[in-house]
Design an enzyme around this catalytic site. Structure first.
Site, PDB file in Angstrom:
ATOM      1  N   GLU A 136      -0.362  -0.320  -9.452  1.00  0.00           N
ATOM      2  CA  GLU A 136      -0.215  -1.761  -9.158  1.00  0.00           C
ATOM      3  C   GLU A 136       1.282  -1.787  -9.406  1.00  0.00           C
ATOM      4  O   GLU A 136       1.484  -3.151  -9.504  1.00  0.00           O
ATOM      5  CB  GLU A 136      -1.219  -2.939  -9.909  1.00  0.00           C
ATOM      6  CG  GLU A 136      -0.853  -4.171  -9.127  1.00  0.00           C
ATOM      7  CD  GLU A 136      -1.807  -4.080  -7.481  1.00  0.00           C
ATOM      8  OE1 GLU A 136      -1.999  -3.034  -7.403  1.00  0.00           O
ATOM      9  OE2 GLU A 136      -1.471  -4.786  -7.099  1.00  0.00           O
ATOM     10  N   GLU A 193       0.955  -0.864   0.022  1.00  0.00           N
ATOM     11  CA  GLU A 193      -0.264  -0.165   0.253  1.00  0.00           C
ATOM     12  C   GLU A 193       0.849   1.261  -0.099  1.00  0.00           C
ATOM     13  O   GLU A 193       0.367   1.940  -0.298  1.00  0.00           O
ATOM     14  CB  GLU A 193      -1.117   0.454   1.337  1.00  0.00           C
ATOM     15  CG  GLU A 193      -2.054  -1.126   1.481  1.00  0.00           C
ATOM     16  CD  GLU A 193      -2.864  -1.491  -0.027  1.00  0.00           C
ATOM     17  OE1 GLU A 193      -3.123  -0.682  -1.028  1.00  0.00           O
ATOM     18  OE2 GLU A 193      -3.159  -2.507  -0.227  1.00  0.00           O
TER      19      GLU A 193
HETATM   20 ZN    ZN Z   1      -2.703  -3.454  -4.873  1.00  0.00          ZN
END
Ligand code: ZN
Length: 501
Positions: free
Chosen positions: A293, A264
């Site tokens: 991502e 995160e």
């Molecule tokens: Zn993620």
């Protein structure tokens, strides 16, 4: 008194700035709902969020936007051209869906989500099936409204990964699948790796203190963020000046909170690094889920699960947990955090098998949209693919086709972004490593400013200025390519498992 006429660009920017403020305020309410909301406040909060959604939607579809966009002259800079492009896209996407369709979708989604929670708890797909049937039909209608050339999936997937197409995903996934399935098979024949060192009692405050120390070292700014506890970890941004992360702690397993926090923080550092010249503008947003991502997976895996990183970090985690890890050699710890084992649940999967979970979903979504797979046949098709790719068969629907929330939220076309992120994380990391020759030694010494600086310069600052494919090309000199990722997996895991190529 009449208002002085302004140029369309100034009016457009002012209008979009208010939308940005409203959306960020909405994000604060959602964050609070997930982190702190007292139980009895849920309906009131739901009402507040619904009102804000409606106000934002009205403003985003205001025909004045279309007028300003039509009246824009030649852009005087590349950023102005980018702003016009992004504003046009967002206006087109928000105006293409008829109001009654949006209302239908919202209603059906709420019912589907409630049904999914129940179906998953009971591990009974038949409870969710009629809702999924509607979700698939709505997604097909949505694709028709949005428009596409080749496949309805293109229109849906483009909502999450601008410019990517079904064909591109298919091609890159085929390369990755052909390389991963044999690697998983070879690893199963390799040496035994145990994750027992990670499965001991670890106190929550100490887990938190260690994770905070690591992400601070990475460069996540607590002056512009904070870490809280939630059931489902996430990162959320209320402007680059306030990007928050959440995590969850398992007192009997070190991995979830530690690697979840690194992950995160990777998302959050991206948002913290966007250029302040894009404040309150649509250009001030992350450009796609795949690029997002790529950042989280880079810090979680390429840094956080690398041997070099733990050369620096291991004595510190041993000092934090002397009773649990004091006598565990670094090599055993490194093997434990990188253990590969086919499993049923995507979010718990290791680096090697993770993408196979994504491929199963991608192929099944295509089949559902094409109508070649009936809803009632989904559990069987799901289990067959798990057998084919991972060599295991889920024992029930809860650990099979009911595990993910995405379909119940109406989202189809989203899953591939996870794998696109993995692929791009390696392309970007290797570009950073060739631009910063000391990168490996820096990481072994706990210095991350070289890597973060390169990412700030080549990825973060740009926000939505470039489309994802162009951002990748500018940063790496290449198009999307599974090759470097496949080579990385083979290098790392064949060495770890002691298997020949
Ligand atoms: Zn993620």
């Amino acid at each position: 008194m009449t208002k002085a006429p302004q140029d369309p660009l100034t009016d457009l920017k002012a209008h979009l700035a208010v939308i940005s403020d409203l959306a960020q305020a909405q994000a604060v309410l959602s964050w609070d709902e997930n982190v702190y909301l007292p139980e009895g406040a849920a309906p009131a909060r739901g009402q507040q969020l619904a009102t804000l959604s409606r106000v934002i939607h009205e403003r985003a579809t205001d025909p004045k936007i279309g007028g300003w966009l039509d009246a824009l002259g030649e852009p005087s800079s590349a950023d102005e051209a980018a702003l016009a492009r992004v504003a046009r896209r967002e206006y087109r996407l928000s105006t293409k869906l008829p109001g009654d369709f949006v209302e239908d979708f919202t209603r059906i989604r709420s019912a589907a989500q409630a049904a999914w929670v129940g179906a998953r708890a009971a591990s009974d797909f038949s409870q969710f099936a009629p809702h999924l049937e509607k979700i698939v039909a709505l997604n097909l209608r949505q694709a028709d409204y949005l428009g596409y050339d080749t496949h309805p999936y293109d229109a849906l997937h483009d909502l999450y990964e601008m410019g990517s197409t079904t064909e591109k995903v298919r091609a890159v996934f085929a390369d990755l699948r052909d390389a991963t399935v044999p690697l998983v098979r070879d690893i199963a024949e390799g040496r035994d790796v145990s994750d027992a060192p990670l499965r001991q009692v670890f106190s929550e405050p100490e887990q938190e203190a260690f994770a905070v120390k690591m992400v601070e070292a990475f460069g996540y700014s607590f002056r512009h963020g904070r870490l809280d506890r939630t059931v489902h970890p996430f990162a959320t941004s209320f402007s680059k000046y306030d990007v928050r992360i959440t995590t969850r702690y398992d007192p009997n397993f070190l991995s979830p909170a530690l690697f979840g926090t690194l992950h995160e923080a990777g998302h959050a550092m991206y948002e913290q690094g966007i250029s302040s010249s894009f404040d309150r503008s649509p250009l001030g947003a992350a450009v796609s889920l795949g690029i997002h991502e790529s950042q989280s997976r880079m810090w979680e895996n390429l840094v956080g699960r690398s041997y070099g990183f733990w050369r620096w970090a291991y004595p510190q985690v041993q000092e934090t947990f002397p009773a649990q890890l004091g006598n565990v050699p670094l090599d055993d710890f490194y093997a434990a955090i990188n253990k590969v084992a086919p499993s049923f649940i995507r979010v718990e999967a290791d680096e090697v098998t993770y993408n196979l979970h994504v491929m199963v979903r991608f192929e099944l979504e295509l089949a559902l949209l094409e109508g070649s797979l009936k809803i009632s046949e989904l559990p069987e098709a799901w289990n067959a693919k798990y057998g084919e790719y991972l060599g295991i068969t889920p024992p029930n629907d809860a650990e099979g086709c009911l595990q993910d929330i995405h379909w119940s939220l109406g989202m189809m076309g989203y899953f591939p972004t996870y794998t696109l992120g993995n692929i791009m994380s390696v392309q970007l990391f290797e570009a950073a490593a060739s631009a910063v020759p000391t990168l490996g030694a820096d990481i072994e010494g706990g210095r991350f400013d070289g890597l973060l600086g390169w990412l700030r310069e080549n990825v973060h600052q740009h926000g939505s200025r470039f489309e994802p494919a162009e951002l990748l090309r500018r940063a790496t000199g290449s198009d999307l390519d599974a090759g470097p990722y496949v080579a990385y997996l083979n290098r790392k895991f064949r060495a770890l498992y002691g298997i020949e190529r």
